[in-house]
Design a protein around this motif. Structure first.
Motif, mmCIF file in Angstrom:
data_model
loop_
_atom_site.group_PDB
_atom_site.id
_atom_site.type_symbol
_atom_site.label_atom_id
_atom_site.label_comp_id
_atom_site.label_asym_id
_atom_site.label_seq_id
_atom_site.Cartn_x
_atom_site.Cartn_y
_atom_site.Cartn_z
ATOM 1 N N ILE A 158 85.625 83.725 46.197
ATOM 2 C CA ILE A 158 84.979 83.922 47.617
ATOM 3 C C ILE A 158 85.242 85.005 48.386
ATOM 4 C CG2 ILE A 158 84.772 82.944 49.962
ATOM 5 C CD1 ILE A 158 84.587 80.218 48.770
ATOM 6 N N PHE A 159 86.814 85.154 48.111
ATOM 7 C CA PHE A 159 87.327 86.694 48.850
ATOM 8 C C PHE A 159 86.710 87.735 48.146
ATOM 9 C CE2 PHE A 159 90.133 90.044 48.216
ATOM 10 C CZ PHE A 159 90.398 90.606 49.452
ATOM 11 N N PHE A 160 86.237 87.818 46.834
ATOM 12 C CA PHE A 160 85.756 88.959 46.004
ATOM 13 C C PHE A 160 84.261 89.371 46.719
ATOM 14 C CE2 PHE A 160 83.574 90.693 42.842
ATOM 15 C CZ PHE A 160 84.109 92.185 42.458
ATOM 16 N N PHE A 161 83.748 88.160 46.951
ATOM 17 C CA PHE A 161 82.256 88.022 47.524
ATOM 18 C C PHE A 161 82.321 88.773 48.938
ATOM 19 C CE2 PHE A 161 80.628 84.918 44.649
ATOM 20 C CZ PHE A 161 79.170 84.931 44.469
ATOM 21 N N MET A 162 83.349 88.513 49.800
ATOM 22 C CA MET A 162 83.659 89.008 51.177
ATOM 23 C C MET A 162 83.867 90.510 50.885
ATOM 24 S SD MET A 162 85.306 86.131 52.617
ATOM 25 C CE MET A 162 84.300 84.520 52.934
ATOM 26 N N TRP A 163 84.621 90.951 49.915
ATOM 27 C CA TRP A 163 85.358 92.177 49.808
ATOM 28 C C TRP A 163 83.923 93.057 49.605
ATOM 29 C CZ3 TRP A 163 88.850 93.170 45.144
ATOM 30 C CH2 TRP A 163 89.630 94.523 45.021
ATOM 31 N N VAL A 164 83.157 92.702 48.648
ATOM 32 C CA VAL A 164 82.032 93.497 48.076
ATOM 33 C C VAL A 164 81.041 93.684 49.310
ATOM 34 C CG1 VAL A 164 79.968 93.471 46.864
ATOM 35 C CG2 VAL A 164 82.291 92.929 45.667
ATOM 36 N N ARG A 165 81.147 92.373 50.070
ATOM 37 C CA ARG A 165 80.103 92.644 51.253
ATOM 38 C C ARG A 165 80.508 93.710 52.119
ATOM 39 N NH1 ARG A 165 77.791 88.149 55.655
ATOM 40 N NH2 ARG A 165 76.955 90.085 56.970
ATOM 41 N N TRP A 166 81.813 93.984 52.468
ATOM 42 C CA TRP A 166 82.131 94.739 53.483
ATOM 43 C C TRP A 166 82.452 96.069 52.873
ATOM 44 C CZ3 TRP A 166 80.583 93.579 57.886
ATOM 45 C CH2 TRP A 166 80.207 92.273 58.397
ATOM 46 N N THR A 167 82.038 96.238 51.517
ATOM 47 C CA THR A 167 82.463 97.649 50.971
ATOM 48 C C THR A 167 81.068 98.400 50.650
ATOM 49 O OG1 THR A 167 84.530 96.802 49.834
ATOM 50 C CG2 THR A 167 83.374 98.819 49.139
ATOM 51 N N ILE A 168 80.004 97.659 49.892
ATOM 52 C CA ILE A 168 78.765 98.244 49.407
ATOM 53 C C ILE A 168 77.532 98.203 50.222
ATOM 54 C CG2 ILE A 168 77.482 98.347 47.308
ATOM 55 C CD1 ILE A 168 79.672 97.049 45.743
ATOM 56 N N PRO A 169 77.148 99.097 50.763
ATOM 57 C CA PRO A 169 75.732 98.927 51.606
ATOM 58 C C PRO A 169 74.613 98.412 50.813
ATOM 59 C CG PRO A 169 76.237 101.199 50.844
ATOM 60 C CD PRO A 169 77.165 100.421 50.269
ATOM 61 N N ARG A 170 73.431 98.008 51.314
ATOM 62 C CA ARG A 170 72.421 97.184 50.761
ATOM 63 C C ARG A 170 71.768 98.018 50.188
ATOM 64 N NH1 ARG A 170 69.671 96.207 55.309
ATOM 65 N NH2 ARG A 170 71.218 94.406 55.844
ATOM 66 N N PHE A 171 71.080 97.549 48.803
ATOM 67 C CA PHE A 171 70.191 98.143 48.060
ATOM 68 C C PHE A 171 68.929 98.587 48.529
ATOM 69 C CE2 PHE A 171 73.406 97.434 44.721
ATOM 70 C CZ PHE A 171 73.224 98.423 43.708
ATOM 71 N N ARG A 172 68.255 99.474 48.238
ATOM 72 C CA ARG A 172 66.765 99.707 48.464
ATOM 73 C C ARG A 172 65.962 98.833 47.531
ATOM 74 N NH1 ARG A 172 66.292 105.380 47.833
ATOM 75 N NH2 ARG A 172 64.904 104.843 46.109
ATOM 76 N N TYR A 173 65.106 98.183 47.956
ATOM 77 C CA TYR A 173 64.004 97.416 47.264
ATOM 78 C C TYR A 173 63.879 97.877 45.967
ATOM 79 C CZ TYR A 173 61.831 93.168 46.422
ATOM 80 O OH TYR A 173 61.580 91.844 45.714
ATOM 81 N N ASP A 174 63.175 99.026 45.768
ATOM 82 C CA ASP A 174 63.277 99.521 44.503
ATOM 83 C C ASP A 174 64.429 99.527 43.533
ATOM 84 O OD1 ASP A 174 63.842 101.482 46.169
ATOM 85 O OD2 ASP A 174 62.991 103.086 44.607
ATOM 86 N N GLN A 175 65.264 100.030 44.249
ATOM 87 C CA GLN A 175 66.467 100.162 43.398
ATOM 88 C C GLN A 175 67.154 98.667 42.746
ATOM 89 O OE1 GLN A 175 69.087 101.748 46.551
ATOM 90 N NE2 GLN A 175 69.000 104.051 45.927
ATOM 91 N N LEU A 176 66.921 97.763 43.759
ATOM 92 C CA LEU A 176 67.059 96.243 43.391
ATOM 93 C C LEU A 176 66.360 95.982 42.202
ATOM 94 C CD1 LEU A 176 68.236 93.594 44.896
ATOM 95 C CD2 LEU A 176 65.829 93.201 45.038
ATOM 96 N N MET A 177 64.887 96.379 42.320
ATOM 97 C CA MET A 177 64.105 95.623 41.140
ATOM 98 C C MET A 177 64.583 96.634 39.882
ATOM 99 S SD MET A 177 62.242 93.626 41.332
ATOM 100 C CE MET A 177 62.376 92.278 43.040
#
Ligand code: SF4
Ligand code: SF4
Lengths: 167, 347
Positions: free
Chosen positions: B301-320
């Motif tokens: 769970i900590f890892f989930f949070m750690w990632v959340r506050w580090t990496i910005p959101r992907f663009r939709y095409d990047q996600l796909m």
């Protein structure tokens, strides 16, 4: 194209290398940075318990001064109001009557003297403008209030206590 | 005690266990919100909530209370039935997954052996898959019923995102299944108890599963269905009060469950090193095992949070692109290699 300033930096438009395309090293680096911040000293000052020290020239709430005998120094000349860039000061002058010499130092005094703390930008020009050393900036700031009119400080809020009677 | 040929103790035992697991997931989800805010604050050099109770520990209660007292708004042009159904599905589905996770080995109390797993179904992993993919219905129905273009966009995004990431997730799991030869989570843990943890054999599979878990939980960097700054909060834009709370809460429960799942499948579950050579009583070992699983889960769970506050959101095409062009081929390769190795070892 010629650069306008010598600070311009060309953008790196080389195609990404394989390592860069992997993203994972970059992400790991970012995670390292955030992990470091997790343990760093926090910038927050827990306000009501701890107060941050003001600088020695801090300009806080105004006070209206009295002289050694406890008489108000302000003569309602209006120079502070003229100097005020925020037009925060309002005053009404009145003439000193006989028998009031122990209250007011000059023959003319401010019957009403108000500063709107919401308008004031705490520039300190009023303090500089005053020829009578009557207005000073203190070292506190305006406490919060539920209403706007609570931020209009009248004479009773501004005047310092009488050094003789203590009131 | 058997009455009407029903083992009543069994039923009581299961009811108790179910309640305990539910309470556990709810409390963990509740305190994840607190943890999330603390971690966010620390990463940003702040202190985080610290006014409600010592270290802000009562903050989740304050937040919950606030949500309960907020005005309940159902938009005029929405479909009220579906509008309420959305968050309900999200919540129910989030709570259902915990049923097949083995929270520990067996406890022996007064001669009865009690398994710390609500249901040891032999298709545990398939069950989880089925239930988790139902979760997207909550988002879709909620977003659709809101009758708002942002919510609709969010639900479309959520649907395609979850479909795209379910594939590599499934493929990564197939490799794990080939290795362990069972779909039962309990057995997977038992195998890891006597052997190395699965992450040693399946590092790539674990990595793919981890990324997909982020996508399935709608966590940053894959929180496109929420996307505050482009979709205004996405599918829960029109929601207020506890219906909003349910959506947010379901996300945290999902996070807890997927953390527990990852710990179970790849990191040994309730097994911890030297657990069988400590010489403690079996009950003690079971409790310690539960603690081990819990700690592993919290770390995830900590890892989930750690990632959340580090990496910005992907663009939709990047996600796909990441889903279809990177993760699926990788997962396929992983599956083929694992299959080959398993075959080789059999001969
Ligand atoms: S501090 Fe500046 S803005 Fe405030 S009352 Fe004095 S002159 Fe006006
Ligand atoms: S405070 Fe000073 S400048 Fe202002 S009216 Fe009084 S004497 Fe004049």
């Amino acid at each position: 194209m010629q650069a306008l300033t010598n600070r311009a930096k060309p953008v790196d438009r080389r195609p990404m290398t394989f390592m860069e395309k992997l993203y994972v090293p970059a992400i790991a680096k970012g995670m390292g940075i955030t992990l470091k911040h997790l343990f760093q000293r926090k910038a927050t000052v827990s306000f009501p318990e701890k107060k941050r020290d003001f600088s020695p020239v801090f300009r806080g709430l105004h006070v209206l001064n009295r002289d050694e005998e406890g008489r108000e120094r302000c003569t309602a000349c209006g120079l502070c109001a003229v100097a005020c860039p925020a037009e925060a000061i309002t005053m009404e002058a009145a003439e000193r009557k006989t028998g009031e010499e122990n209250l007011y130092r000059e023959e003319k005094y401010a019957a009403r003297y108000e500063i709107n703390m919401l308008r004031c930008i705490f520039c300190g020009f009023c303090e500089e403008a005053c020829p009578k050393d009557a207005i000073y900036m203190s070292e506190t700031f305006a406490p919060s209030n539920y209403q706007r009119k609570g931020f209009i400080y009248g004479k009773d809020d501004l005047l310092i206590p009488d050094p003789k009677t203590g009131k | 005690m058997t009455l009407l040929s029903i083992d009543w103790f069994f039923i009581i035992e299961k009811i108790l266990l179910i309640s305990a697991v539910l309470v556990l997931s709810l409390v963990v989800a509740m305190y994840s919100t607190w943890g999330e805010r603390k971690v966010a604050a620390w990463i940003q050099d702040r202190l985080g909530p610290n006014r409600a109770g010592p270290m802000g520990l009562l903050q989740p209660l304050a937040d919950g209370g606030k949500l309960f007292f907020k005005e309940e708004i159902i938009p005029t042009n929405s479909n009220p039935f579906l509008f309420i159904l959305g968050p309900s599905i999200a919540m129910v589905v989030a709570c259902m997954t915990s049923a097949v996770i083995p929270w520990g080995d067996t406890l022996t109390i007064a001669g009865r052996t009690i398994s710390l797993q609500v249901a040891d179904v032999n298709i545990g992993i398939l069950f989880i898959f089925g239930v988790v993919s139902m979760g997207v219905y909550g988002i879709m129905v909620g977003g659709w019923a809101s009758n708002n273009k942002y919510s609709l966009l969010a639900s479309v995004r959520a649907a395609s995102q979850i479909i795209s990431y379910e594939l590599p997730m499934g493929l990564a799991l197939i490799a794990l299944l080939m290795l362990t030869g069972t779909l039962s989570l309990k057995e997977i843990v038992e195998q890891q108890r006597h052997d190395l943890w699965n992450v040693v054999y399946q590092p790539l599979g674990f990595f793919i599963f981890l990324i997909c878990a982020f996508a399935e939980c709608n966590r940053t960097p894959f929180d496109l269905p929420e996307a505050e700054n482009e979709l205004n909060g996405g599918y829960h834009l029109e929601y207020s009060s506890m219906k909003l709370g349910f959506f947010l809460f379901a996300e945290y429960i999902n996070m807890f469950i997927s953390s527990a799942l990852m710990a179970t499948m790849y990191f040994g579950g309730y097994a911890f090193p030297y657990m069988d050579s400590l010489g403690l009583s079996p009950n003690m070992i079971s409790l310690l095992g539960f603690a081990a699983l819990f700690i592993k889960t919290l770390l995830f769970i900590f890892f989930f949070m750690w990632v959340r506050w580090t990496i910005p959101r992907f663009r939709y095409d990047q996600l796909m692109r990441l889903g279809w062009k990177v993760l699926i081929p990788l997962a396929l390769a992983n599956m083929l290699i694992t299959g080959g190795v398993v075959l080789l070892r059999q001969h």
